[in-house]
Enzyme design. Structure first.
Site, PDB file in Angstrom:
ATOM      1  N   GLU A   1       4.496  -2.355  -5.725  1.00 34.91           N
ATOM      2  CA  GLU A   1       5.226  -3.050  -4.996  1.00 34.91           C
ATOM      3  C   GLU A   1       5.598  -4.509  -5.176  1.00 34.91           C
ATOM      4  O   GLU A   1       6.314  -5.212  -4.608  1.00 34.91           O
ATOM      5  CB  GLU A   1       4.531  -2.949  -3.517  1.00 34.91           C
ATOM      6  CG  GLU A   1       4.668  -1.367  -2.908  1.00 34.91           C
ATOM      7  CD  GLU A   1       4.248  -1.373  -1.491  1.00 34.91           C
ATOM      8  OE1 GLU A   1       3.955  -2.475  -0.901  1.00 34.91           O
ATOM      9  OE2 GLU A   1       4.026   0.012  -1.221  1.00 34.91           O
TER      10      GLU A   1
ATOM     11  N   SER B   1      -2.596   5.287  11.524  1.00 37.37           N
ATOM     12  CA  SER B   1      -1.116   5.164  11.884  1.00 37.37           C
ATOM     13  C   SER B   1      -0.532   6.442  12.332  1.00 37.37           C
ATOM     14  O   SER B   1      -0.196   7.186  11.409  1.00 37.37           O
ATOM     15  CB  SER B   1      -0.433   4.475  10.757  1.00 37.37           C
ATOM     16  OG  SER B   1       1.036   4.444  11.148  1.00 37.37           O
TER      17      SER B   1
ATOM     18  N   GLY C   1       0.802  -1.205  -0.025  1.00 36.96           N
ATOM     19  CA  GLY C   1      -0.033   0.140  -0.036  1.00 36.96           C
ATOM     20  C   GLY C   1       0.979   1.332  -0.137  1.00 36.96           C
ATOM     21  O   GLY C   1       2.006   1.113   0.055  1.00 36.96           O
TER      22      GLY C   1
ATOM     23  N   ASP D   1       2.160   8.809  14.688  1.00 37.65           N
ATOM     24  CA  ASP D   1       3.295   8.947  15.405  1.00 37.65           C
ATOM     25  C   ASP D   1       3.050  10.709  15.408  1.00 37.65           C
ATOM     26  O   ASP D   1       3.643  11.399  14.645  1.00 37.65           O
ATOM     27  CB  ASP D   1       4.669   8.537  14.582  1.00 37.65           C
ATOM     28  CG  ASP D   1       5.866   8.930  15.697  1.00 37.65           C
ATOM     29  OD1 ASP D   1       5.940   9.882  16.473  1.00 37.65           O
ATOM     30  OD2 ASP D   1       6.878   8.065  15.380  1.00 37.65           O
TER      31      ASP D   1
ATOM     32  N   GLU E   1      10.736  -7.777   0.764  1.00 37.38           N
ATOM     33  CA  GLU E   1      10.464  -9.285   0.396  1.00 37.38           C
ATOM     34  C   GLU E   1       8.774  -9.066   0.276  1.00 37.38           C
ATOM     35  O   GLU E   1       8.079  -8.293   0.865  1.00 37.38           O
ATOM     36  CB  GLU E   1      10.613 -10.189   1.569  1.00 37.38           C
ATOM     37  CG  GLU E   1      12.081 -10.396   1.947  1.00 37.38           C
ATOM     38  CD  GLU E   1      12.207 -11.194   3.198  1.00 37.38           C
ATOM     39  OE1 GLU E   1      12.047 -12.510   3.054  1.00 37.38           O
ATOM     40  OE2 GLU E   1      12.387 -10.923   4.245  1.00 37.38           O
TER      41      GLU E   1
ATOM     42  N   GLU F   1      -0.753   0.660  -6.015  1.00 37.89           N
ATOM     43  CA  GLU F   1       0.417   0.437  -5.048  1.00 37.89           C
ATOM     44  C   GLU F   1       0.706  -1.191  -5.083  1.00 37.89           C
ATOM     45  O   GLU F   1       1.893  -1.452  -5.037  1.00 37.89           O
ATOM     46  CB  GLU F   1      -0.214   0.737  -3.830  1.00 37.89           C
ATOM     47  CG  GLU F   1      -0.161   2.027  -3.313  1.00 37.89           C
ATOM     48  CD  GLU F   1       1.103   2.763  -3.459  1.00 37.89           C
ATOM     49  OE1 GLU F   1       2.307   1.845  -2.915  1.00 37.89           O
ATOM     50  OE2 GLU F   1       1.160   4.018  -3.570  1.00 37.89           O
TER      51      GLU F   1
END
Length: 152
Positions: A66, A82, A46, A84, A117, A62
């Site tokens: 990816e 999310s 994403g 911070d 990965e 996305e």
């Protein structure tokens, strides 16, 4: 005119982003992140929604960038934050992440873009390894699997 508190405090502004929650049978496609936030952790492919781009379209873009995988975007089904709250110059961020249920169509996952990965996980394996995964990956996986089982 009042000043914007987020600008004056150098706090992160919310940024809209998507997570492509891709199912192939009952396996989920996860990528291990190369960059912050969540560097080194497993999560759904994403990223940020581009200007003028719809949520479903962003998830498919996305996913392709990816992993090289092609899927059908079924439905946006979840939203989570999310955050911070540190100042931006100290690594702070605020993403509003929209989970999009996708069904795999073709391609073997190959890590690209900001993924180290890419691999397929069934739910029991994902749950055993959740300490190495981004927050809420297990919750989104359960919700996506439950939703997918109700759809034709």
């Amino acid at each position: 005119m009042a000043s914007d508190p987020a600008e004056s405090d150098n706090l992160p502004r919310p940024v809209a982003a998507v997570l492509a929650v891709v199912l192939r049978g009952e396996e989920f496609l996860l990528v291990r992140r190369a960059n912050p936030p969540d560097q080194g952790l497993w999560g759904f492919p994403g990223g940020k929604i581009e200007p003028g781009e719809g949520v479903l379209q962003a998830a498919l873009r996305e996913l392709q960038e990816e992993t090289g995988v092609t899927a059908h975007a079924v439905k946006a089904f979840a939203a989570l934050d999310s955050i911070d709250a540190r100042p931006i110059d100290e690594g702070g961020h605020h993403y509003v992440l929209v989970g999009v249920l996708c069904r795999w169509q073709s391609g073997e996952a190959v890590a690209a873009d900001d993924a180290l990965e890419a691999a397929w996980f069934d739910l029991p394996t994902l749950l055993v390894n959740r300490a190495r995964a981004s927050i809420d990956v297990d919750t989104l996986a359960r919700e996506a699997l439950a939703l997918a089982r109700t759809l034709p």
